[in-house]
Design a protein around this motif. Structure first.
Motif, short mmCIF file in Angstrom:
data_model
loop_
_atom_site.label_atom_id
_atom_site.label_comp_id
_atom_site.label_asym_id
_atom_site.label_seq_id
_atom_site.Cartn_x
_atom_site.Cartn_y
_atom_site.Cartn_z
N ILE A 51 -7.08 3.40 0.68
CA ILE A 51 -5.82 3.22 1.42
C ILE A 51 -4.65 3.26 0.44
CG2 ILE A 51 -4.47 1.71 2.91
CD1 ILE A 51 -7.09 0.50 3.88
N GLU A 52 -3.73 4.19 0.64
CA GLU A 52 -2.55 4.28 -0.21
C GLU A 52 -1.58 3.14 0.13
OE1 GLU A 52 1.06 7.44 -1.36
OE2 GLU A 52 -0.31 7.86 0.31
N PRO A 53 -1.04 2.46 -0.87
CA PRO A 53 -0.03 1.43 -0.57
C PRO A 53 1.22 2.06 0.06
CG PRO A 53 -0.16 1.84 -2.92
CD PRO A 53 -1.29 2.58 -2.32
N ILE A 54 1.77 1.38 1.06
CA ILE A 54 2.89 1.94 1.82
C ILE A 54 3.87 0.82 2.17
CG2 ILE A 54 3.60 3.09 3.97
CD1 ILE A 54 2.11 5.00 2.31
N THR A 55 5.15 1.19 2.24
CA THR A 55 6.20 0.31 2.73
C THR A 55 6.72 0.85 4.05
OG1 THR A 55 6.88 -0.14 0.44
CG2 THR A 55 8.45 -0.72 2.18
N TYR B 170 4.82 -4.32 4.31
CA TYR B 170 4.20 -3.46 3.30
C TYR B 170 2.78 -3.91 3.03
CZ TYR B 170 5.10 -7.27 -0.03
OH TYR B 170 5.11 -8.49 -0.68
N GLN B 171 2.01 -3.00 2.49
CA GLN B 171 0.67 -3.32 2.03
C GLN B 171 0.46 -2.66 0.67
OE1 GLN B 171 -1.57 -0.75 1.72
NE2 GLN B 171 -0.92 0.81 3.20
N THR B 172 -0.26 -3.35 -0.18
CA THR B 172 -0.40 -2.90 -1.57
C THR B 172 -1.65 -2.07 -1.81
OG1 THR B 172 -1.49 -5.00 -2.15
CG2 THR B 172 0.91 -4.87 -2.42
N VAL C 110 7.73 4.69 3.58
CA VAL C 110 8.08 5.22 2.25
C VAL C 110 7.06 4.67 1.26
CG1 VAL C 110 10.55 5.45 2.77
CG2 VAL C 110 9.69 3.31 1.82
N VAL C 111 7.19 5.09 0.02
CA VAL C 111 6.26 4.63 -1.01
C VAL C 111 6.35 3.12 -1.19
CG1 VAL C 111 6.32 6.80 -2.29
CG2 VAL C 111 7.96 4.99 -2.85
#
Length: 299
Positions: free
Chosen positions: A277-281, A270-272, A225-226
């Motif tokens: 690269i889009e941040p993703i959870t 997660y990454q910010t 998710v976002v």
């Protein structure tokens, strides 16, 4: 949907009984004696005798069937074989013909969907691969129902799309992971699922799941998710451990981050974001419905 047992009842038994009834009559059995030996009515024997019962030519022409008929007929006629032993001998051959043999072939023709599976006869094995495949697909479908019935989920879908994935036991590569082909996208505020769960169609989320498993995490499913600080804060407030990883790390950043950690049943990585690269959870857990249900905390 046809069971292989239906092939046995509809094709094997009438053919086998007709051949055995004929063999016993040739050995001098009366109609009543044939009926008693086969455990059927005299009227049924009469139908066999007059060709009123449909026979399967492929079964009737199989030499193993003829061998069984001859052995059982001779044994019953001489008294060397009891009806119980005759039944056992017949059951042994039936099981053989079900295991990737004649009856399995007839079953595949009746259920062509089975032909895409290697060793489709394993549907009779409670620990078989086919059963595991269908159980994982069903689990992903249940997770999807949770997501699509959760108001507001579309707003949590990142630009790259979401995917819900679940792995087979002992999975080692993305071909062992079921996912949504084409991913789940937000289309005018509605989560749109383009197709049924398939194996080997997710590289991104499946790779995160496999990396977590390789690090020792006891997880089978994942959902992306976002990312934003509020999402992570809400998940932490709900009691989920949230772990950040660096997407620009040189080798398998998820595995490197999670190794040697004592991880709970369900957790979050997660990454910010990074260059391009889009941040993703990512929510990881024991199965697809469990990780999908976590989304409700965020809405």
């Amino acid at each position: 949907m046809r069971f292989i047992e239906e092939i046995v009842v509809d094709a094997f038994l009438p053919t086998f009984r007709a051949l055995l009834a004929e063999d016993l009559r040739d050995r001098g059995f009366t109609q009543a004696e044939v009926a008693d030996a086969l455990g059927i009515s005299q009227s049924a024997v009469s139908k066999y005798a007059h060709g009123e019962v449909s026979m399967n030519d492929r079964i009737a022409d199989d030499p193993r069937i003829h061998d069984l008929v001859t052995r059982v007929g001779a044994g019953l006629a001489s008294g060397d074989m009891t009806p119980v032993q005759a039944l056992v001998e017949s059951e042994v051959l039936i099981r053989q013909l079900e295991e990737g043999d004649l009856l399995a072939d007839l079953h595949e023709e009746a259920m062509p969907e089975l032909s895409s599976y290697d060793g489709f006869h394993s549907i009779h094995d409670p620990e078989g691969h086919l059963r595991s495949v269908e159980q994982v697909r069903a689990s992903v479908r249940r997770g999807l129902r949770i997501l699509t019935n959760t108001s507001g989920f579309a707003g949590l879908i990142p630009n790259v799309g979401s995917n819900l994935v679940e792995a087979l036991p002992n999975s080692t590569n993305i071909d062992d992971v079921a996912a949504i082909p084409g991913r789940i996208f937000d289309v005018k505020g509605k989560a749109t699922v383009p197709g049924e769960p398939e194996f080997g169609v997710s590289e991104h989320v499946a790779s995160v799941l496999l990396s977590a498993r390789a690090a020792g995490a006891d997880v089978n499913a994942a959902l992306n998710v976002v990312y934003d600080a509020g999402v992570v804060s809400d998940l932490e407030a709900a009691g989920y451990e949230c772990i950040e990883f660096d997407p620009d790390a040189p080798t398998d950043p998820v595995r490197a981050t999670l190794e040697d950690r004592d991880l709970p049943e369900t957790f979050v990585v997660y990454q910010t974001g990074g260059y391009g690269i889009e941040p993703i959870t990512y929510i990881l857990g024991p199965d697809a419905p469990t990780v999908a249900d976590v989304v409700r905390i965020l809405l």
